[in-house]
Design a protein around this motif. Structure first.
Motif, PDB file in Angstrom:
ATOM      1  N   ILE A  55     -15.460 -62.463 119.029  1.00 55.31           N
ATOM      2  CA  ILE A  55     -16.095 -62.803 117.749  1.00 55.31           C
ATOM      3  C   ILE A  55     -17.445 -62.074 117.655  1.00 55.31           C
ATOM      4  N   ILE A  56     -17.598 -61.291 116.569  1.00 60.79           N
ATOM      5  CA  ILE A  56     -18.814 -60.477 116.392  1.00 60.79           C
ATOM      6  C   ILE A  56     -19.745 -61.137 115.376  1.00 60.79           C
ATOM      7  N   ASP A  57     -19.157 -61.742 114.349  1.00 58.74           N
ATOM      8  CA  ASP A  57     -19.978 -62.369 113.320  1.00 58.74           C
ATOM      9  C   ASP A  57     -19.114 -63.310 112.487  1.00 58.74           C
ATOM     10  N   TYR A  58     -19.763 -64.221 111.793  1.00 56.96           N
ATOM     11  CA  TYR A  58     -19.066 -65.112 110.854  1.00 56.96           C
ATOM     12  C   TYR A  58     -20.105 -65.669 109.910  1.00 56.96           C
ATOM     13  N   GLY A  59     -19.642 -66.274 108.841  1.00 54.97           N
ATOM     14  CA  GLY A  59     -20.591 -66.882 107.900  1.00 54.97           C
ATOM     15  C   GLY A  59     -19.880 -67.211 106.606  1.00 54.97           C
ATOM     16  N   SER A  60     -20.681 -67.572 105.599  1.00 58.21           N
ATOM     17  CA  SER A  60     -20.089 -67.914 104.311  1.00 58.21           C
ATOM     18  C   SER A  60     -19.824 -66.619 103.539  1.00 58.21           C
ATOM     19  N   MET A  61     -18.829 -66.634 102.647  1.00 59.17           N
ATOM     20  CA  MET A  61     -18.486 -65.424 101.873  1.00 59.17           C
ATOM     21  C   MET A  61     -19.694 -64.949 101.064  1.00 59.17           C
ATOM     22  N   ASP A  62     -20.594 -65.877 100.700  1.00 60.93           N
ATOM     23  CA  ASP A  62     -21.794 -65.484  99.937  1.00 60.93           C
ATOM     24  C   ASP A  62     -22.660 -64.505 100.729  1.00 60.93           C
ATOM     25  N   GLU A  63     -22.581 -64.597 102.059  1.00 60.91           N
ATOM     26  CA  GLU A  63     -23.436 -63.745 102.903  1.00 60.91           C
ATOM     27  C   GLU A  63     -22.738 -62.449 103.315  1.00 60.91           C
ATOM     28  N   LEU A  64     -21.464 -62.306 102.926  1.00 63.73           N
ATOM     29  CA  LEU A  64     -20.677 -61.177 103.460  1.00 63.73           C
ATOM     30  C   LEU A  64     -21.337 -59.827 103.184  1.00 63.73           C
ATOM     31  N   LYS A  65     -21.715 -59.610 101.902  1.00 64.05           N
ATOM     32  CA  LYS A  65     -22.266 -58.279 101.533  1.00 64.05           C
ATOM     33  C   LYS A  65     -23.510 -57.941 102.336  1.00 64.05           C
ATOM     34  N   SER A  66     -24.404 -58.921 102.490  1.00 61.69           N
ATOM     35  CA  SER A  66     -25.643 -58.637 103.211  1.00 61.69           C
ATOM     36  C   SER A  66     -25.384 -58.495 104.714  1.00 61.69           C
ATOM     37  N   LYS A  67     -24.433 -59.286 105.254  1.00 63.22           N
ATOM     38  CA  LYS A  67     -24.208 -59.237 106.707  1.00 63.22           C
ATOM     39  C   LYS A  67     -23.321 -58.065 107.117  1.00 63.22           C
ATOM     40  N   ILE A  68     -22.302 -57.744 106.289  1.00 63.28           N
ATOM     41  CA  ILE A  68     -21.373 -56.654 106.641  1.00 63.28           C
ATOM     42  C   ILE A  68     -21.327 -55.665 105.464  1.00 63.28           C
ATOM     43  N   PRO A  69     -22.300 -54.784 105.329  1.00 66.90           N
ATOM     44  CA  PRO A  69     -22.323 -53.885 104.172  1.00 66.90           C
ATOM     45  C   PRO A  69     -21.131 -52.917 104.150  1.00 66.90           C
ATOM     46  N   LEU A  70     -20.673 -52.510 105.347  1.00 67.62           N
ATOM     47  CA  LEU A  70     -19.535 -51.577 105.412  1.00 67.62           C
ATOM     48  C   LEU A  70     -18.307 -52.315 105.934  1.00 67.62           C
ATOM     49  N   LEU A  71     -17.311 -52.547 105.073  1.00 67.99           N
ATOM     50  CA  LEU A  71     -16.137 -53.308 105.529  1.00 67.99           C
ATOM     51  C   LEU A  71     -15.257 -52.452 106.444  1.00 67.99           C
ATOM     52  N   PRO A  72     -14.712 -53.026 107.512  1.00 72.70           N
ATOM     53  CA  PRO A  72     -13.790 -52.255 108.360  1.00 72.70           C
ATOM     54  C   PRO A  72     -12.471 -52.019 107.623  1.00 72.70           C
ATOM     55  N   GLN A  73     -11.629 -51.147 108.195  1.00 74.05           N
ATOM     56  CA  GLN A  73     -10.342 -50.826 107.552  1.00 74.05           C
ATOM     57  C   GLN A  73      -9.412 -52.031 107.523  1.00 74.05           C
ATOM     58  N   ASN A  74      -9.460 -52.788 108.619  1.00 70.03           N
ATOM     59  CA  ASN A  74      -8.504 -53.884 108.762  1.00 70.03           C
ATOM     60  C   ASN A  74      -9.088 -55.189 108.205  1.00 70.03           C
ATOM     61  N   VAL A  75      -8.666 -55.534 106.975  1.00 69.49           N
ATOM     62  CA  VAL A  75      -9.181 -56.761 106.344  1.00 69.49           C
ATOM     63  C   VAL A  75      -7.997 -57.692 106.061  1.00 69.49           C
ATOM     64  N   ILE A  76      -8.135 -58.940 106.470  1.00 68.16           N
ATOM     65  CA  ILE A  76      -7.064 -59.930 106.224  1.00 68.16           C
ATOM     66  C   ILE A  76      -7.598 -60.964 105.245  1.00 68.16           C
ATOM     67  N   ASP A  77      -6.811 -61.241 104.203  1.00 62.70           N
ATOM     68  CA  ASP A  77      -7.218 -62.258 103.227  1.00 62.70           C
ATOM     69  C   ASP A  77      -6.585 -63.592 103.631  1.00 62.70           C
ATOM     70  N   ALA A  78      -7.432 -64.568 103.962  1.00 65.33           N
ATOM     71  CA  ALA A  78      -6.920 -65.863 104.450  1.00 65.33           C
ATOM     72  C   ALA A  78      -7.087 -66.959 103.397  1.00 65.33           C
ATOM     73  N   THR A  79      -6.959 -66.583 102.139  1.00 64.65           N
ATOM     74  CA  THR A  79      -7.138 -67.559 101.060  1.00 64.65           C
ATOM     75  C   THR A  79      -6.279 -68.806 101.310  1.00 64.65           C
ATOM     76  N   GLY A  80      -6.883 -69.963 101.210  1.00 69.11           N
ATOM     77  CA  GLY A  80      -6.156 -71.231 101.348  1.00 69.11           C
ATOM     78  C   GLY A  80      -5.905 -71.635 102.795  1.00 69.11           C
ATOM     79  N   GLN A  81      -6.410 -70.857 103.762  1.00 75.98           N
ATOM     80  CA  GLN A  81      -6.075 -71.155 105.167  1.00 75.98           C
ATOM     81  C   GLN A  81      -7.306 -71.537 106.001  1.00 75.98           C
ATOM     82  N   PHE A  82      -7.032 -72.275 107.041  1.00 74.85           N
ATOM     83  CA  PHE A  82      -8.081 -72.736 107.960  1.00 74.85           C
ATOM     84  C   PHE A  82      -8.064 -71.870 109.220  1.00 74.85           C
ATOM     85  N   ILE A  83      -9.218 -71.665 109.820  1.00 75.73           N
ATOM     86  CA  ILE A  83      -9.253 -71.049 111.155  1.00 75.73           C
ATOM     87  C   ILE A  83     -10.018 -71.966 112.093  1.00 75.73           C
TER      88      ILE A  83
END
Ligand code: NIG
Ligand code: FE
Length: 381
Positions: A44-72
């Motif tokens: 685990i490198i980082d985590y947070g609320s989606m509101d913080e995503l842009k500021s925390k991870i400005p460059l998205l990696p190639q591999n993105v998984i959409d977990a809408t509706g799911q728990f981790i």
């Protein structure tokens, strides 16, 4: 590889500060709604609320998984299993339906002795293949770390065979595995009237090889009426301690065996089962650093009263939950079932059950620095 998981409905047990939980703290489960999680090479490198995503991870990696509706959640940490065995014991299941107790089945050569006969006859390879399948099965139901015991060998050769299988599982599996030597699971028939003879075999013939080949992390004893007394438990565990093995003890399953107090005295990592507790055993555990590991499916399959989880938590004991996966008294390695039973039958709150099956389970295997919570630097599974 770097993977970003987005739109997670709820990221559960996400925290940078974790510790062994007891009392009211067990019900505190940190969650982040609408969250992201960034993982690199399973760490685990980082985590947070989606509101913080842009500021925390400005460059998205190639591999993105959409977990809408799911728990981790963090992976389950199952700190008590016997998943190396040769065959299940469904014949005894029928005996149980007809009314025989666990002790009565054991007294007629069933139970642990029955499993030992089958393990003695099986090859190391057969045992490895069967255990490997079970590891795959528990991994699919969310388990990421598991403790595995010997104890169905009961001879020098067969106990070492089981431990070598566990060592190979450790080397080949992506799961985190801890190994426990449980030579003192029951007395082999030839030692029924000569307890010290078998204890000597454990101490003089098994332990030196186990230490030399680094085959175990822990030592366990089935401290129970008709099995090993509290005094015998202390003798065996003290010998194990000399070889660097910390105790994790089967205690107070069928009777007030003195196993809890023996475990506390030995500074055991955990005392496990605890179906049969009185105030003295509860207070002794509450005032110690030893974790009480509850195994609700063992109580369920043996039709026994469940562990008094509420009393233990409310008295300040640190508890964890585990499956006791074995061929007789708990033929299931499914932690989801354990958590459901803990809530339904033992009145644990869902937050308490999840903490007991993740961070406290990790402490019961001494892997809390890498598992049990969603924390930067810990493992993803
Ligand atoms: O944790 N209670 C002792 N040992 C195991 C059962 C082993 C068996 O029945 O095969 C347990 O339940
Ligand atoms: Fe067990």
């Amino acid at each position: 590889m770097t993977t970003l998981i987005i739109n997670i409905k709820q990221l559960v047990n996400a925290t940078e500060s974790y510790s062994l939980l007891r009392g009211d703290a067990l019900a505190i489960l940190p969650v982040i709604n609408n969250a992201f999680l960034l993982v690199e090479d399973a760490i685990i490198i980082d985590y947070g609320s989606m509101d913080e995503l842009k500021s925390k991870i400005p460059l998205l990696p190639q591999n993105v998984i959409d977990a809408t509706g799911q728990f981790i959640l963090p992976a389950w940490c199952d700190s008590h299993t016997h998943l190396v065995f040769a065959a299940t014991r469904e014949d005894e299941f029928v005996d149980k339906i007809k009314g025989l107790t666990y002790s009565e089945i054991a007294a007629k050569g069933g139970g642990i002795l029955n499993s030992a006969k089958k393990v003695q006859a099986a090859s190391e390879d057969e045992l490895f293949q069967l255990a490997w399948m079970r590891l795959e099965e528990i991994s699919k139901s969310g388990t990421g770390a598991v403790e595995i015991k010997s104890g169905y060998g009961l001879t020098v050769e067969a106990e070492l065979k089981m431990l070598r299988v566990i060592k190979k599982l450790k080397e080949k599996s992506s799961l985190t595995i801890k190994s426990t030597f449980l030579g003192a699971h029951t007395y082999p028939l030839q030692y029924k009237e000569n307890h010290q003879g078998y204890i000597d075999e454990i101490i003089k013939e098994m332990l030196p090889v186990i230490a030399q080949e680094k085959l175990a992390d822990y030592i366990d004893v089935f401290c129970e009426e008709g099995f090993f007394s509290a005094e015998e438990t202390e003798q065996i565990c003290n010998a194990g301690i000399q070889y660097g093995l910390k105790p994790k003890i089967h205690a107070n399953q069928l009777n007030l065996s003195g196993g809890v107090q023996a475990g506390v005295k030995l500074n055991a990592v955990s005392v496990d089962h605890l179906e049969t507790m009185d105030e003295a055993a509860i207070q002794s555990l509450a005032q110690s650093n030893t974790i009480g590991t509850l195994l609700p499916t063992a109580a369920f399959f043996l039709r026994m009263p469940f562990q008094p989880a509420r009393q233990l938590i409310d008295s300040g004991c640190a508890i964890s939950l585990a499956t006791d996966y074995n061929p007789g008294s708990s033929p299931s390695g499914n932690m989801n079932l354990v958590i459901a039973m803990a809530c339904i039958q033992m009145k644990m709150l869902p937050e308490e059950a999840i903490n007991a099956a993740t961070i406290n389970g990790a402490y019961a295997m001494e892997v809390a620095d890498s598992l049990g919570t969603i924390t930067i630097g810990k493992k993803q599974i």
